[in-house]
Design an enzyme around this catalytic site. Structure first.
Site, PDB file in Angstrom:
ATOM      1  N   SER A  65      30.455  26.772  43.467  1.00 24.76           N
ATOM      2  CA  SER A  65      31.342  27.311  44.500  1.00 24.76           C
ATOM      3  C   SER A  65      30.626  28.091  45.586  1.00 24.76           C
ATOM      4  O   SER A  65      31.215  28.366  46.632  1.00 24.76           O
ATOM      5  CB  SER A  65      32.405  28.211  43.855  1.00 24.76           C
ATOM      6  OG  SER A  65      33.250  27.456  43.028  1.00 24.76           O
ATOM      7  N   PHE A  67      43.168  45.053  43.829  1.00 27.67           N
ATOM      8  CA  PHE A  67      44.253  45.148  42.862  1.00 27.67           C
ATOM      9  C   PHE A  67      43.831  45.034  41.399  1.00 27.67           C
ATOM     10  O   PHE A  67      44.657  45.197  40.511  1.00 27.67           O
ATOM     11  CB  PHE A  67      45.305  44.083  43.189  1.00 27.67           C
ATOM     12  CG  PHE A  67      45.834  44.199  44.592  1.00 27.67           C
ATOM     13  CD1 PHE A  67      46.693  45.232  44.939  1.00 27.67           C
ATOM     14  CD2 PHE A  67      45.454  43.297  45.581  1.00 27.67           C
ATOM     15  CE1 PHE A  67      47.180  45.355  46.234  1.00 27.67           C
ATOM     16  CE2 PHE A  67      45.927  43.404  46.874  1.00 27.67           C
ATOM     17  CZ  PHE A  67      46.786  44.440  47.212  1.00 27.67           C
TER      18      PHE A  67
END
Length: 524
Positions: free
Chosen positions: A110, A290
């Site tokens: 990736s 988060f």
């Protein structure tokens, strides 16, 4: 044990009964085809407007088999058979294929792929924001080989820019937008070898806060990489693994705050409640972290603390679109990849459905007249589904036959390799004895591996909006950001641009249209 022939006979009867009545009438299919043909003919009127905004959706690991399975799942979640369902990306008028190999790898990772579709050059596996002259993990091969991304080009052109991901904000995909690193795993200085530190290389979290200091919106996970080692996490106070990791003692959240002008409204948030109570009109810069690491899977999400990808995308666009010069937004559905690596197809496919939901939300907040939207993947996975399943079969269900070798059932979804390889009593596990519909069920694989691998086949590129027709065939992956830049008149793509009309289009005329269609290899 039930005879395989009886299973097939029952399956045939069920298949016949599952055909919707309207689909038995040839007129249904002919009318549908005529509507599709009418739409296709309208595409001859090419959208050659300037792209004021560019949104790139990147489904990490979202190969074509994942797209198809997610389509079926989306339909089944709405109590339909599923196969006939249309994903939001299915509605995009232009589709291409992207060749995903890295410069040194047939089957890519990736990081090298992110460098290709964000920076416009192919690179070695494991490296981000650098050319193929940089070797993985060798810090001293980085300097002078840095390459910039379309996020940088957009910011330099005066546009607002944002990054939204369900992984860590310093993970492979987002990091190629702002960092230059010989190793994708250098999340903080704690993960770097002493040699790299002594040679002056900086970790990716540090680069996020320093390389492009005015990224307008950053949302995702990765809190622990921003704080000094052993600093207690704001959410998981008793979890040692959630504590800060930095050896240099820096608090990068404070660094982020210090770089913002005092007359601007800057907000750091860490939970869903804070996100949804923001007034986008009073936000100039937003940093939302988060989770300590990657964000939770969509199926595991805490509705108090964890926003969904679509919720983050909506807020990001509401903030970014205030800029009259437009914006560039990178959105990553990053945990599709993680679900596949773990052999947990249900997690992966629900992540893909959520990303498609975010694509729909973005479409409702923008116009294809002035917004180029591109949806693609960095690579595929060795994920497949088959077995002659009948129409409407649960995508997570069993195939309608038994193996003619070991006389055992098998699920429609399988992996070529991965952690789902299980032998019980010297034989393949009987899946009818386990809960194969469980969220964390690991589908059977042909080869045992702790982590399932990427696949090497081409991935799809869906596009709509200005100049979307330039994504039209089989391309090298690094071609994608050049098209986005050309459409937006940023980066190296300024020569063809002219002052926009009130409609935001390129100056009319056959010469400019011909230039728009001219092979981009000549222009770069």
């Amino acid at each position: 044990m039930i005879s395989p022939f009886l299973v097939l006979a029952i399956g045939t009867c069920l298949t016949n009964s599952l055909v919707p009545e309207k689909e038995k009438d040839p007129k249904y299919w002919r009318d549908q085809a005529q509507e599709t043909l009418k739409y296709a003919l309208e595409l001859q009127k090419l959208n050659t407007n300037v792209a004021k905004n560019v949104i790139m959706f990147l489904g990490d690991g979202m190969g074509v088999s994942t797209v198809t399975a997610a389509r079926i799942l989306k339909g089944q979640l709405h109590h339909n058979p599923g196969e006939e369902t249309r994903l939001e990306m299915d509605k995009f008028p232009f589709v291409a294929l992207s060749k995903t190999y890295n410069t040194n790898a047939q089957v890519p990772d990736s990081a090298g792929t992110a460098t290709a579709y964000l920076c416009g050059v192919k690179a070695n596996e494991g490296t981000v924001g650098v050319s193929a002259a940089t070797e993985r993990s060798r810090c001293n091969t980085t300097q002078g080989n840095e390459v910039t991304s379309i996020l940088r080009w957009a910011k330099d052109a005066g546009k607002s820019v944002g990054i939204v991901t369900t992984t860590r904000v310093n993970h492979a995909t987002p990091s190629a937008a702002y960092a230059h690193s010989a190793d994708r795993d250098w999340y903080s200085d704690n993960e770097m070898p002493p040699e790299a530190l002594s040679q002056g290389c900086k970790d990716i979290a540090y680069q996020l806060m320093h390389n492009i200091r005015d990224i307008d919106v950053i949302m995702g996970g990765g809190r622990k990489y921003m704080y000094p080692k052993n600093k207690t996490d704001v959410e998981y106070e008793s979890d040692e693994k959630a504590r800060g990791t930095r050896l240099d003692g820096l608090d990068l959240v404070d660094t982020w705050k210090s770089f913002k002008p005092r007359y601007k409204h800057s907000h750091f948030i860490w939970n869903r409640t804070e996100l949804l109570t923001l007034d986008p009109h009073n936000v100039d810069y937003l940093l939302g972290l988060f989770e300590p690491g990657d964000m939770q899977y969509e199926l595991n999400r805490n509705n108090v603390t964890d926003p969904s990808l679509s919720e983050m995308v909506v807020v990001a666009i509401q903030i970014l679109r205030k800029n009259p010069k437009g914006f560039f937004l990178l959105v990553e559905g990053g945990r599709i990849d993680h679900g596949h690596h773990e052999g947990k197809a249900k997690q992966a496919l629900h992540e893909a459905v959520e990303m498609d939901r975010a694509i729909g939300q973005a479409g409702s907040l923008t116009s294809s007249e002035d917004t180029l939207t591109v949806v693609t993947a960095d690579h595929s996975h060795v994920f497949t589904f088959g077995g002659y399943t009948p129409r409407g079969n649960s995508i997570f269900g069993l195939a309608p036959m038994l193996s003619d070798t070991d006389k055992k059932p098998f699920t429609a979804i399988l992996y070529g390799n991965g952690p789902g390889y299980k032998v019980v009593g010297g034989e393949r596990e009987n899946v009818s004895m386990v809960d194969y519909a469980h969220n964390n069920y690991q589908a059977q694989s042909a080869v045992p591996l702790r982590h399932e691998t990427h696949g090497g086949e081409d991935v799809a590129v869906f596009s709509k909006g200005p100049m979307a027709h330039l994504l039209h065939g089989v391309h090298e992956q690094n071609y994608v950001p050049h098209v986005m830049a050309y459409a937006a008149c940023i980066g190296a793509n300024l020569g063809h641009c002219a002052p926009a009309s009130s409609a935001g289009s390129l100056a009319a005329g056959p010469l400019l249209l011909a230039l728009a269609l001219y092979p981009l290899s000549v222009l770069f």
